[in-house]
Write a protein that holds these residues in place. Structure first.
Motif, PDB file in Angstrom:
ATOM      1  N   SER A 130       0.956   6.196   0.511  1.00  0.00           N
ATOM      2  CA  SER A 130      -0.725   6.866   1.243  1.00  0.00           C
ATOM      3  C   SER A 130      -0.048   8.338   0.510  1.00  0.00           C
ATOM      4  O   SER A 130       1.556   7.910   0.208  1.00  0.00           O
ATOM      5  CB  SER A 130      -0.826   6.733   2.428  1.00  0.00           C
ATOM      6  OG  SER A 130       0.526   6.899   3.148  1.00  0.00           O
ATOM      7  N   GLY A 132       0.580  -1.394  -0.116  1.00  0.00           N
ATOM      8  CA  GLY A 132      -0.035  -0.128   0.307  1.00  0.00           C
ATOM      9  C   GLY A 132       0.655   1.380   0.054  1.00  0.00           C
ATOM     10  O   GLY A 132       1.791   1.604   0.363  1.00  0.00           O
ATOM     11  N   TYR A 160      -4.657  10.186   1.310  1.00  0.00           N
ATOM     12  CA  TYR A 160      -4.849   9.240   0.552  1.00  0.00           C
ATOM     13  C   TYR A 160      -4.278   8.175   0.732  1.00  0.00           C
ATOM     14  O   TYR A 160      -2.888   8.220   0.723  1.00  0.00           O
ATOM     15  CB  TYR A 160      -4.078  10.055  -1.061  1.00  0.00           C
ATOM     16  CG  TYR A 160      -5.086  11.177  -2.072  1.00  0.00           C
ATOM     17  CD1 TYR A 160      -7.117  11.309  -1.999  1.00  0.00           C
ATOM     18  CD2 TYR A 160      -4.824  11.919  -1.913  1.00  0.00           C
ATOM     19  CE1 TYR A 160      -7.148  12.384  -2.891  1.00  0.00           C
ATOM     20  CE2 TYR A 160      -5.162  13.684  -3.253  1.00  0.00           C
ATOM     21  CZ  TYR A 160      -6.855  13.271  -3.331  1.00  0.00           C
ATOM     22  OH  TYR A 160      -6.818  14.339  -3.822  1.00  0.00           O
ATOM     23  N   VAL A 165      -7.965  -4.201  -4.904  1.00  0.00           N
ATOM     24  CA  VAL A 165      -7.537  -3.433  -4.133  1.00  0.00           C
ATOM     25  C   VAL A 165      -8.138  -2.176  -3.513  1.00  0.00           C
ATOM     26  O   VAL A 165      -9.844  -1.642  -3.526  1.00  0.00           O
ATOM     27  CB  VAL A 165      -7.851  -2.228  -5.523  1.00  0.00           C
ATOM     28  CG1 VAL A 165      -7.325  -0.893  -5.094  1.00  0.00           C
ATOM     29  CG2 VAL A 165      -6.423  -3.164  -6.855  1.00  0.00           C
ATOM     30  N   TYR A 175      -8.808   1.547  -1.131  1.00  0.00           N
ATOM     31  CA  TYR A 175      -8.815   2.634  -1.231  1.00  0.00           C
ATOM     32  C   TYR A 175      -9.719   3.552  -0.536  1.00  0.00           C
ATOM     33  O   TYR A 175     -10.213   3.635   0.648  1.00  0.00           O
ATOM     34  CB  TYR A 175      -8.486   3.444  -2.406  1.00  0.00           C
ATOM     35  CG  TYR A 175     -10.458   3.392  -3.295  1.00  0.00           C
ATOM     36  CD1 TYR A 175     -10.977   4.248  -3.151  1.00  0.00           C
ATOM     37  CD2 TYR A 175     -11.226   2.029  -3.394  1.00  0.00           C
ATOM     38  CE1 TYR A 175     -12.577   4.576  -3.328  1.00  0.00           C
ATOM     39  CE2 TYR A 175     -12.032   2.197  -4.125  1.00  0.00           C
ATOM     40  CZ  TYR A 175     -13.248   3.387  -3.979  1.00  0.00           C
ATOM     41  OH  TYR A 175     -14.496   2.895  -4.504  1.00  0.00           O
ATOM     42  N   LEU A 230      -4.274   3.714  -0.802  1.00  0.00           N
ATOM     43  CA  LEU A 230      -4.577   2.771  -1.664  1.00  0.00           C
ATOM     44  C   LEU A 230      -3.233   2.245  -1.664  1.00  0.00           C
ATOM     45  O   LEU A 230      -2.606   2.100  -1.377  1.00  0.00           O
ATOM     46  CB  LEU A 230      -3.826   3.612  -2.905  1.00  0.00           C
ATOM     47  CG  LEU A 230      -4.276   2.563  -4.284  1.00  0.00           C
ATOM     48  CD1 LEU A 230      -5.540   2.372  -4.515  1.00  0.00           C
ATOM     49  CD2 LEU A 230      -3.197   2.787  -6.112  1.00  0.00           C
ATOM     50  N   SER A 231      -4.266   0.186  -1.220  1.00  0.00           N
ATOM     51  CA  SER A 231      -3.427  -0.123  -1.312  1.00  0.00           C
ATOM     52  C   SER A 231      -3.874  -1.901  -2.345  1.00  0.00           C
ATOM     53  O   SER A 231      -4.324  -1.498  -2.914  1.00  0.00           O
ATOM     54  CB  SER A 231      -3.430  -1.057   0.280  1.00  0.00           C
ATOM     55  OG  SER A 231      -5.002  -2.138   0.910  1.00  0.00           O
ATOM     56  N   TYR A 232      -3.417  -3.209  -2.272  1.00  0.00           N
ATOM     57  CA  TYR A 232      -3.032  -3.841  -2.693  1.00  0.00           C
ATOM     58  C   TYR A 232      -2.895  -5.638  -2.010  1.00  0.00           C
ATOM     59  O   TYR A 232      -2.068  -5.768  -1.568  1.00  0.00           O
ATOM     60  CB  TYR A 232      -2.738  -4.209  -4.418  1.00  0.00           C
ATOM     61  CG  TYR A 232      -2.889  -5.570  -5.108  1.00  0.00           C
ATOM     62  CD1 TYR A 232      -4.264  -5.859  -5.926  1.00  0.00           C
ATOM     63  CD2 TYR A 232      -1.817  -6.518  -5.059  1.00  0.00           C
ATOM     64  CE1 TYR A 232      -4.425  -7.030  -6.571  1.00  0.00           C
ATOM     65  CE2 TYR A 232      -1.952  -8.507  -5.651  1.00  0.00           C
ATOM     66  CZ  TYR A 232      -3.116  -7.631  -6.364  1.00  0.00           C
ATOM     67  OH  TYR A 232      -4.133  -9.040  -7.003  1.00  0.00           O
TER      68      TYR A 232
END
Length: 615
Positions: free
Chosen positions: A19, A17, A607, A573, A575, A609-611
Motif C-alpha cells: 500500500s 500486498g 493505493y 490480484v 487492487y 495492491l495484493s496477490y
C-alpha cells in the motif's frame, strides 16, 4: 472453521500486498504477508491463518504527513501480527467439538509527534498547526494486544430426544497503551484557588496554566463466560413451534492506569520526547462486572406466510469497584504541593490532600421481553416488525474516572440503562431488483455523553433515537450491478422539559452509499463506490441551551473508491484506489471529538495492491 469443511481436503493460501499514499512517499509504504494452512478430514478439520502487516504513515490530500492522533492513537507506523486457529472434531454423527483461538498484536514505532507549539502553547488555547513533527522519542510506544479462546460442544440429538444442545465457554483479553498526551487540571485548580479567596483573574489564569501534566494511559479488559442453550421442536395450539431456552454468565474485569511522564523533558522537546517519571494515577477503579441471564424463546409459523416469535429474558447485573483516587484529585494534590506552587498555596492556607472513592458495589436485575413477526404478503415481498428490550450498564470504570472524592458507589448512584427498541419494515426482490426499507425507534431512561471538557457522565434523563434506512440493488445485466443505501438518524434528550438534539458523537449524520460493479467474463471485476456524509448543525445550535453540552457542527463530504479483482492464470490480484478524487476532508470523528488538536485531515488518495493464490 465450520462443519461444512468436513471432507474438504487440504487448504492452502498465500497472500502478499503493498500500500502507498498518492505521492508514493517512502514513509507511506506498507506491506502485508499472510499464509493459511488447513485440512478438512472426515472427522477432524482445522485451519491456521497467520498475517503480518507493516503500515506506513498517512498523508493528506496536499501530500503532507498527518499528525498522530494523541487522543485515541492511530495505526501509523505500526507492525502487527494476527494469528487465527480453529480445530473441530466430529465425535459422533450428531456431536461436535469446536475450538477457536485468536491472537493479535500491534505496536507503533514512529519518529513523528504532534505539534504542541512552543511551551506546549496548544494546551493553553493556542491553535495547533496540525503538522507531524519529526524527532519523536516515546519511551513506551503505543500497542494493542488481543487474545481469545472459544470452545463449544454441540449435540443435534441430545440423549436421543431430537433436541439440540449447545455449550460454549469463552475467554478474551484486550490490552492497550495509548499515545502520551498533555492533561491540564487548570479548571479544577481555579475552583480551589477561588474557594480560598483568590479572585484576581490574571493571577488565576497564570496559576491555572501551571497545572499541566503529561500522562500515558494503559488499559486491560478481561472477559470470560459460559453459555448453554437447548432447542426443541414441539407443538403449541396445534402449530409447530421451536422452543429455545438456556442460561449464560459473563464476568468482565477491567483496569486502567495513567503513567506520569517527565514534564520538564516533555516541555523542553515541545512534546516530542516522553519519558516516565515513576508516578502512576488511577484511570478509574478496578472493576468487576458479572452478568447473569436466563431466557426462553418460541418461534412459530402461524400460517405458511405468517411467522412470529416471542421471548422473555431475566438479566442480572452486579459490579464491584475497588477503592481508588480520582485522577483529578491526584493531579491537584501533586500541583498544590509542587515546589513552584507550594509557597503560594501555604499563603492561602491550601493544604490539598487527594481524597478517595471507597470501594462499592451495585446489584440490578430486570425481566426483558421481545416480540417479532413477519408476513410474506407476496412470494417476493415480506413485511416485518420487532420489539426488544435492553438492560446494561455504561462503562462503569470510564464513567467513574471523572467523579470527585467522596462519591458513593452503590445501586442508587450507578444505575443501569434500560432501552425499548422498535423496528418495522419491508424487504422484497422483484426480478433483478432487491430492496429493503426499515424504520426504528429506540427510547432509554439514561443519556451517556461527553461534557464540554470531554469527561463522561451518565445523565438520568430520557432519550429517544429514531430513523429510517433503505437499500437497493439492481442487476442491469449479467455483468452490471448497481445499488446503494441511505440512513437518516435523529435523536433527542430531555433537558428540563425541552427535547434537545443529540450530536454526532452519538449519532451518524445523514449517510448515503452507492456503487456500480462490472463483472468480466473470466471472473475479474471492477467496482466504483461512493460514500456521502451530510452536514449537520442542528445539535450544535440546539445545545446552546445546555451549558454542559459539547456538540459541534458537522461539515458534509463525499469520497469515491475504486476496487477490483483480476483473475490470473494462477491466483488473483486485488487492487484498490481509496479517496480516488483526493478529497480534502475531516471524518466525523475528527470534526466532533476532543479539541482542536484532534481536527486532523483524512488520508488523501491511497493505493492498495495484493496477490492471493490458493493451491
Amino acid at each position: 472453521m465450520t462443519k461444512s469443511l468436513v471432507g474438504y481436503g487440504p487448504i492452502r493460501q498465500t497472500r502478499v500486498g503493498v500500500s502507498s499514499s498518492r505521492g508514493f512517499d517512502s514513509e507511506s509504504l506498507g506491506y502485508h504477508v499472510g499464509q493459511t494452512l488447513g485440512y478438512g478430514g472426515e472427522r477432524v478439520y482445522g485451519r491456521l491463518d497467520v498475517d503480518y502487516d507493516n503500515k506506513g504513515g498517512k498523508f493528506d490530500s496536499k501530500g503532507n504527513r498527518i499528525s498522530p492522533d494523541v487522543n485515541q492513537t492511530d495505526q501509523q507506523d505500526t507492525e502487527s501480527l494476527s494469528v487465527n486457529g480453529s480445530l473441530g472434531v466430529e465425535l459422533t454423527d450428531s456431536q461436535r467439538l469446536d475450538l477457536a483461538v485468536t491472537y493479535y498484536k500491534d505496536e507503533q514505532n514512529t519518529d513523528y509527534g504532534p505539534d504542541y507549539g512552543d511551551g506546549l502553547a496548544v494546551l493553553f488555547g493556542a491553535k495547533p498547526s496540525l503538522k507531524a513533527i519529526d524527532g519523536a522519542n516515546v519511551e513506551n510506544e503505543p500497542y494493542t494486544e488481543k487474545s481469545s479462546v472459544n470452545l463449544s460442544y454441540s449435540d443435534d440429538d441430545f440423549v436421543g430426544s431430537g433436541s439440540s444442545l449447545n455449550l460454549t465457554g469463552y475467554y478474551r483479553d484486550e490490552k492497550g497503551r495509548f499515545y502520551p498526551s498533555g492533561k491540564t487540571a487548570g479548571t479544577q485548580a481555579s475552583e480551589v484557588w477561588q474557594a480560598n479567596g483568590l479572585t484576581d483573574t490574571a493571577t488565576l489564569k497564570k496559576l491555572a496554566s501551571a497545572a499541566t501534566f503529561v500522562t500515558q494511559s494503559e488499559a486491560d479488559i478481561e472477559v470470560m463466560g459460559l453459555r448453554a442453550a437447548m432447542q426443541t421442536e414441539t407443538e403449541v395450539a396445534g402449530k409447530k413451534t421451536l422452543l429455545s431456552y438456556g442460561a449464560d454468565f459473563e464476568r468482565e474485569n477491567s483496569e486502567q492506569t495513567y503513567y506520569g511522564q517527565d514534564l520538564n523533558t516533555f516541555l523542553a522537546s515541545n512534546g516530542l520526547t516522553a519519558q516516565t517519571n515513576g508516578l502512576t494515577y488511577n484511570g478509574g477503579p478496578d472493576t468487576t462486572i458479572d452478568k447473569w441471564g436466563a431466557f426462553v424463546n418460541a418461534d412459530m409459523d402461524i400460517t405458511d406466510k405468517w411467522h412470529t416469535s416471542a421471548g422473555v429474558r431475566y438479566q442480572k447485573l452486579k459490579s464491584e469497584t475497588d477503592t481508588f483516587t480520582p485522577i483529578y484529585e491526584q493531579l491537584l494534590e501533586e500541583y498544590f504541593n509542587s515546589p513552584a506552587i507550594s509557597g503560594i498555596s501555604a499563603a492561602y492556607g491550601i493544604d490539598y490532600q487527594a481524597g478517595d472513592v471507597e470501594k462499592g458495589s451495585t446489584d440490578h436485575d430486570k425481566t426483558l421481553f421481545n416480540l417479532g413477526t413477519s408476513y410474506q404478503i407476496t412470494p417476493n415481498d415480506q413485511v416485518f416488525a420487532n420489539f426488544s428490550q435492553g438492560f446494561t450498564t455504561a462503562d462503569i470504570q470510564r464513567a467513574l474516572r471523572d467523579v470527585r472524592a467522596g462519591f458513593v458507589v452503590n445501586s442508587d448512584n450507578v444505575q443501569p440503562i434500560t432501552t425499548n427498541n422498535y423496528e418495522f419494515g419491508w424487504q422484497g426482490k422483484h426480478g433483478d431488483t432487491a430492496a429493503r426499507l426499515s424504520g426504528f425507534y429506540n427510547e432509554s431512561d439514561k443519556v451517556v455523553r461527553f461534557t464540554d471538557d470531554y469527561t463522561v457522565e451518565v445523565v438520568d434523563t430520557d432519550e429517544r433515537i429514531y430513523g429510517v434506512e433503505g437499500s437497493l440493488s439492481h442487476d442491469i445485466s449479467d455483468k452490471w450491478q448497481v445499488g446503494g443505501s441511505v440512513a437518516y438518524t435523529r435523536g433527542q434528550y430531555d433537558k428540563d422539559g425541552d427535547w434537545l438534539e443529540l450530536d454526532a458523537v452519538r449519532l451518524t449524520p445523514l449517510k448515503g452509499t452507492a456503487f456500480a460493479q462490472y463483472q468480466f467474463d473470466e471472473g475479474s471485476n471492477i467496482r466504483l463506490q461512493a460514500l456521502a456524509i451530510g452536514g449537520d448543525d442542528k445539535a450544535f445550535k440546539d445545545q446552546q441551551k445546555d451549558p454542559d453540552a459539547s456538540a459541534l457542527p458537522v461539515t458534509g463530504y463525499m469520497t469515491l473508491d475504486v476496487l477490483g479483482q483480476v483473475k490470473m492464470p494462477v491466483g488473483r490480484v486485488d487492487y484498490g484506489v481509496y479517496n480516488l478524487l483526493n478529497k480534502d476532508y475531516l471524518t466525523v470523528y475528527h470534526q466532533t471529538t476532543y479539541g482542536d488538536l484532534n481536527r486532523l485531515p483524512a488520508s488523501g488518495t491511497t493505493y492498495g495492491l495484493s496477490y492471493t493464490v490458493d493451491y
